[in-house]
Design an enzyme around this catalytic site. Structure first.
Site, PDB file in Angstrom:
ATOM      1  N   GLY C  53       0.826  -1.201   0.000  1.00 65.53           N
ATOM      2  CA  GLY C  53       0.000   0.000   0.000  1.00 65.53           C
ATOM      3  C   GLY C  53       0.860   1.250   0.000  1.00 65.53           C
ATOM      4  O   GLY C  53       2.011   1.229   0.451  1.00 65.53           O
ATOM      5  N   SER C  54       0.334   2.354  -0.509  1.00 66.19           N
ATOM      6  CA  SER C  54       1.046   3.619  -0.425  1.00 66.19           C
ATOM      7  C   SER C  54       0.858   4.224   0.965  1.00 66.19           C
ATOM      8  O   SER C  54       0.087   3.723   1.775  1.00 66.19           O
ATOM      9  CB  SER C  54       0.531   4.586  -1.491  1.00 66.19           C
ATOM     10  OG  SER C  54       0.891   4.111  -2.766  1.00 66.19           O
ATOM     11  N   GLY C  55       1.593   5.299   1.226  1.00 65.45           N
ATOM     12  CA  GLY C  55       1.506   5.933   2.528  1.00 65.45           C
ATOM     13  C   GLY C  55       2.672   5.543   3.427  1.00 65.45           C
ATOM     14  O   GLY C  55       2.738   5.972   4.578  1.00 65.45           O
ATOM     15  N   HIS C  56       3.584   4.719   2.889  1.00 65.57           N
ATOM     16  CA  HIS C  56       4.762   4.300   3.659  1.00 65.57           C
ATOM     17  C   HIS C  56       6.051   4.866   3.074  1.00 65.57           C
ATOM     18  O   HIS C  56       7.141   4.380   3.376  1.00 65.57           O
ATOM     19  CB  HIS C  56       4.876   2.777   3.679  1.00 65.57           C
ATOM     20  CG  HIS C  56       3.623   2.079   4.076  1.00 65.57           C
ATOM     21  ND1 HIS C  56       3.018   2.298   5.284  1.00 65.57           N
ATOM     22  CD2 HIS C  56       2.841   1.182   3.432  1.00 65.57           C
ATOM     23  CE1 HIS C  56       1.924   1.549   5.373  1.00 65.57           C
ATOM     24  NE2 HIS C  56       1.790   0.871   4.254  1.00 65.57           N
ATOM     25  N   LYS C 104       5.453  -7.893   2.448  1.00 63.20           N
ATOM     26  CA  LYS C 104       5.221  -7.699   3.878  1.00 63.20           C
ATOM     27  C   LYS C 104       4.013  -8.547   4.284  1.00 63.20           C
ATOM     28  O   LYS C 104       3.026  -8.635   3.545  1.00 63.20           O
ATOM     29  CB  LYS C 104       4.956  -6.218   4.179  1.00 63.20           C
ATOM     30  CG  LYS C 104       6.103  -5.311   3.722  1.00 63.20           C
ATOM     31  CD  LYS C 104       6.010  -3.898   4.275  1.00 63.20           C
ATOM     32  CE  LYS C 104       4.804  -3.116   3.804  1.00 63.20           C
ATOM     33  NZ  LYS C 104       4.681  -2.981   2.347  1.00 63.20           N
ATOM     34  N   ASP C 109      -1.638  -8.129   1.146  1.00 63.23           N
ATOM     35  CA  ASP C 109      -0.416  -8.243   0.342  1.00 63.23           C
ATOM     36  C   ASP C 109      -0.143  -9.694  -0.023  1.00 63.23           C
ATOM     37  O   ASP C 109       0.187 -10.010  -1.170  1.00 63.23           O
ATOM     38  CB  ASP C 109       0.770  -7.656   1.114  1.00 63.23           C
ATOM     39  CG  ASP C 109       0.641  -6.155   1.293  1.00 63.23           C
ATOM     40  OD1 ASP C 109       1.338  -5.408   0.627  1.00 63.23           O
ATOM     41  OD2 ASP C 109      -0.212  -5.739   2.113  1.00 63.23           O
ATOM     42  N   HIS C 218      -0.215   0.858   9.490  1.00 62.43           N
ATOM     43  CA  HIS C 218      -1.434   1.138   8.741  1.00 62.43           C
ATOM     44  C   HIS C 218      -2.453   1.901   9.557  1.00 62.43           C
ATOM     45  O   HIS C 218      -3.651   1.827   9.301  1.00 62.43           O
ATOM     46  CB  HIS C 218      -2.048  -0.157   8.207  1.00 62.43           C
ATOM     47  CG  HIS C 218      -1.186  -0.815   7.191  1.00 62.43           C
ATOM     48  ND1 HIS C 218      -0.252  -1.755   7.523  1.00 62.43           N
ATOM     49  CD2 HIS C 218      -1.067  -0.621   5.849  1.00 62.43           C
ATOM     50  CE1 HIS C 218       0.394  -2.142   6.420  1.00 62.43           C
ATOM     51  NE2 HIS C 218      -0.072  -1.468   5.411  1.00 62.43           N
TER      52      HIS C 218
END
Ligand SMILES: Nc1ncnc2c1ncn2[C@@H]1O[C@H](COP(=O)(O)OP(=O)(O)O)[C@@H](O)[C@H]1O
Ligand SMILES: Nc1ncnc2c1ncn2[C@@H]1O[C@H](COP(=O)(O)OP(=O)(O)O)[C@@H](O)[C@H]1O
Ligand SMILES: [Mg+2]
Ligand SMILES: [Mg+2]
Ligand SMILES: [Mg+2]
Ligand SMILES: [Mg+2]
Lengths: 213, 331, 331, 213
Positions: C53-56, C104, C109, C218
């Site tokens: 996911g994005s945001g990391h 991960k 995922d 998250h």
């Protein structure tokens, strides 16, 4: 006429100033947070803690001027920011003008005028720019007038403290033209200048320790 | 106030302890509060020294190393360092070829670095100073303390460092820094206020739908308050504001820095960079080099600043020169 | 919600536009949502592919480049990528020497990467997977989805990338990654909650004097709520928690990562690193290599995570190998 | 007995599901923010927007099973997260079990049972783990019972919707053992599972479009 300043008074003044800063640093910081960067109280507190340590270790034979010079050097070494070099230079210049073990009120007023001149030379601020100068100038003028009128240190320093306090309050409606507050332009209006406020504390401290004189 | 600190009073010292532990390749003098290259002094090399209040990390400590600063003097949080620090830095890194200070234009920094320069001169060391004043939010007039030094500091320290590394003289190093500064303009917007540890609460209140435009890096409020808008509009406004004070025309090249103020995550900075790049492309301005990230921060403030440096071939070449510091590293 | 975005729906695409503009050295396929090395496919080199996911950020896009990932597949914010992305990545970077996924351990995922691996196998490409699950906050039991993958991902991607760069086979690359993961443990504390753009408000409420211990990346709440304490105590607790689940003893060497969660400024991370280093030194554990900064973030969350990887000489040597990506760069 | 599902019903069902997701995605996201990562609503919304586009372009001769398979593939391609592959696999497995242009209620129940089996094979969750399964299993069981009892699709789907809704509500007191909510351990208790909630929406959509049948 008795003398106005000697070793003990210089030390007592600086100790009273240190106590006032210790008690009111939060307020100074809050004023600075509003139109500056929120550190004026902590800056002075750090400086005056070091000044107190210096005073604790001073030889009682140290002339008052040397006390002020060394306190000024300490402020320059410990405070940083704008106020460190400014107040440090004030004390150093004032101290330089007081080489003898004692001095009268006229000499004290002259010495503080020399301090103000150093401050203005360094910072380039004039009355009305919403800085330390706005409180310092009227306080020195009051001292000078009182000396000329033959007042005691007690009376003179009370007048000076009043003048400094009035000068600090008078910064509220001003738009800052020097220091960080100038970045705010018109938004600096309606706030009291932190540096002018700490100057009022310094003169109140002088008045306080001059009471028995 | 929620911060990963021990006490407000010990922030600087505790941070220096961490920097010392994290960067064994640097020398951290916690007593003198100086971070310097371990291979200093290097005979014949101009010593490049900077510093300023803490809370702007990685500036300046993160830019110490080969190809950039010889030493950094970190002051207390948002408080300029004291002259003793600069004198200690000079004695640690002066290789006899002269000293250049990079000073951001704030009254406190200017006063303390000038006092240090005076004292150094008394001790026989001549110091030249590059004053950085790139922030167009402040009018540069006799009625202010002049423009603030912000993002351009990174460019100035990089190009001065590259030139000093090659053995250039102090006058030359100082003048490339002055040139880089003269060719740079910046502007910042904040989404939240910074909290100075000793103050314990945010420097100003900002409602959930408003931003401060024209903020500096010391948590002070900006020039005006505006509604929060989409990144595209904000970026366009910031580009406009910077260009209005710049001499850039179609065909020019720039080094662009989209800089986070400390509390803004990287994905937002990339997003803003994309918008900035699009606006510049529309005007025919080419971004020749760029940085996107947190370089000149303001504690935990959310927001970004844009710095544009008009880049001539010499500046680009110095920008590209190898650098090996904690925060900038390429070869 | 105060974010530098255009709309919650367009965050991923707008961020990719910015990454594309900022990194001309990479290829950004905004349609397929894949970021990959521009010199791929490289015949004979194992293709290392990751994503999530994005945001990391900078994870994973910031780790694409020589010496690390060949391609990254960024999903929507906090949402794993879809199999189409991994297939597009494979067709962009597969040099015929095999493909290794770094995944991960999150249900989403795992499911999406497994589907992609199945589909790739149907097309004749065998994929090996390194599953990262280093977060000791989660019990690794049949009653959970297993441990989460967090900070160790950086170590895994670095050492796998170094080995792949040297021409090692897929089995070897996957097993060094599995080893690095097995030798890694992490734990995180949050001072504030993350705000997912589409949700528009923080994932949980955290009073001004409390923290969440054992959070993931998250925005989900952690295992327990605790009072905020001085960094020294917090760091000591986090070190304890990680070591309690590790096999480290006096004399061991580690790679340490003190990682910001996105909203914590660098000076606080350095301060925490100093405390962590002191606690480890007391136990005779040597930090052989370290990273301090924002590497595996959780949008705007304030807080930090600690990852300790027990480092044998081979891992250290691969860690030191040259890398040239947006977020990690040394030579 | 008339057939239960054909092309039109499959399309109507998915359109009703898309409408329900569009209307209630915020609520699903909020449930997910409490014990997950706050994206379940946006995930399904993105998927069902794509499913709607797919439906707009479908040949009316497409058998219902193929409609479901292609919708499932679309979810897998667009949703991501845990729910994308899970719901996608459900639809793909169910669709595979419905090759003919029409099918009766028993076949529909069997197909959805096949979908559930695929879901459980992929995700490994059982009833009581606080997942999609907690709503899906009782809904399929209700359909099967209703088919056995000779109910109409209208009656059967209403019973399934009720069972799914009850199953979703029954997740509230559970401690999660699969998916992100399991990271919270006991703190996942007292929250309704977002995936079970969206499953309830799907069966409510089926009941809604089955009313005329
Ligand atoms: N040029 C100047 N001349 C006189 N006083 C000044 C000048 N610049 C700033 N000051 C005073 O310094 C005060 C701020 O001091 P301080 O907060 O300690 O330093 P800094 O502004 O560097 O953070 C201001 O309130 C103002 O009174
Ligand atoms: N192993 C599993 N089996 C069945 N359902 C699951 C499983 N893991 C997660 N789920 C469901 O998925 C839902 C979350 O979906 P979503 O938020 O879209 O994905 P993610 O958890 O990847 O963010 C949970 O509420 C749960 O019902
Ligand atoms: Mg200040
Ligand atoms: Mg200051
Ligand atoms: Mg998700
Ligand atoms: Mg979710």
């Amino acid at each position: 006429m008795s003398y106005a300043i000697d070793h003990d008074l210089a030390v007592a003044w600086l100790r009273a100033a240190a106590a006032a800063v210790e008690q009111r640093h939060q307020e100074l910081t809050e004023l600075d947070a509003a139109i500056g960067d929120g550190d004026h109280g902590s800056n002075l507190r750090r400086g005056f803690v070091a000044v107190t340590e210096l005073l604790d270790s001073l030889d009682p034979a140290t002339p008052p001027g040397t006390v002020l010079i060394r306190a000024g050097t300490t402020l320059i070494s410990k405070v940083g920011g704008a106020s460190g070099p400014l107040y440090g230079s004030v004390l150093r210049a004032a101290g330089t003008a007081l080489p003898a073990p004692t001095a009268d009120l006229t000499a004290l007023a002259e010495a503080l005028r020399a301090g103000l001149t150093a401050l203005q030379k360094l910072g380039g601020a004039a009355v009305g720019d919403k800085t330390i100068v706005d409180a310092f100038e009227p306080a020195v003028a009051a001292l000078e007038r009182a000396a000329f009128d033959g007042f005691t240190l007690r009376e003179a320093s009370a007048l000076a403290a009043e003048a400094a306090e009035a000068g600090a309050r008078a910064t509220i409606p001003l738009e800052a033209r020097k220091g960080r507050a100038s970045y705010l332009g018109p938004r600096s209006v309606d706030h009291q200048d932190p540096g002018a406020t700490s100057t009022a504390l310094l003169f109140a401290a002088l008045a306080e320790v001059s009471s028995p004189h | 106030m929620k911060k990963l600190i021990n006490t407000p009073e010990s922030v600087l010292d505790d941070t220096l302890a961490g920097i010392a532990a994290a960067h064994p390749e640097l020398t951290v003098d916690r007593t003198a509060r100086v971070v310097h290259r371990s291979d200093a002094p290097r005979p014949g090399k101009v010593a490049l020294v900077s510093g300023g209040g803490s809370g702007h990390e990685p500036l300046h400590t993160g830019f110490v190393g080969p190809g950039m600063l010889d030493a950094a003097c970190p002051g207390e949080v948002f408080t300029s360092p004291v002259p003793d620090q600069m004198l200690a830095a000079i004695s640690a890194v002066d290789g006899g070829a002269g000293v250049v200070f990079v000073v951001k234009n704030y009254t406190g920094d200017v006063l303390n670095f000038s006092l240090a320069a005076e004292l150094a001169a008394e001790q026989g060391t001549e110091v030249r100073t590059v004053l950085v004043d790139d922030d167009v939010a402040v009018q540069d007039s006799t009625f202010t303390a002049g423009r603030r030094g912000t993002g351009a500091t990174v460019v100035v320290e990089k190009v001065c460092g590259a030139l000093a590394e090659r053995g250039a003289g102090a006058a030359e190093v100082a003048s490339i820094g002055q040139l880089a500064n003269a060719l740079s303009r910046s502007f910042a917007v904040a989404l939240t206020a910074a909290t100075v540890p000793a103050a314990g609460k945010p420097g100003f209140d900002l409602p959930g739908d408003e931003i401060e435009a024209g903020v500096g890096i010391h948590g002070e409020p900006g020039r005006r308050r505006e509604p929060l808008r989409p990144a595209r509009e904000l970026a366009a406004e910031v580009v406009e504001t910077v260009l209005a004070d710049h001499t850039l025309t179609s065909g020019d090249q720039v080094i662009a820095l989209v800089n986070g103020l400390g509390g803004t995550p990287l994905h937002e900075l990339y997003l803003v960079y994309g918008e900035v790049a699009a606006r510049l492309a529309e005007r025919g301005i080419t971004i020749a080099r760029r940085l996107v990230g947190n370089y000149v921060t303001s504690l935990d403030m959310a927001g970004f600043s844009l710095t544009l440096t008009k880049a001539d071939p010499q500046l680009l070449e110095l920008w590209d020169a190898p650098v090996a510091t904690p925060a900038l590293r390429w070869s």
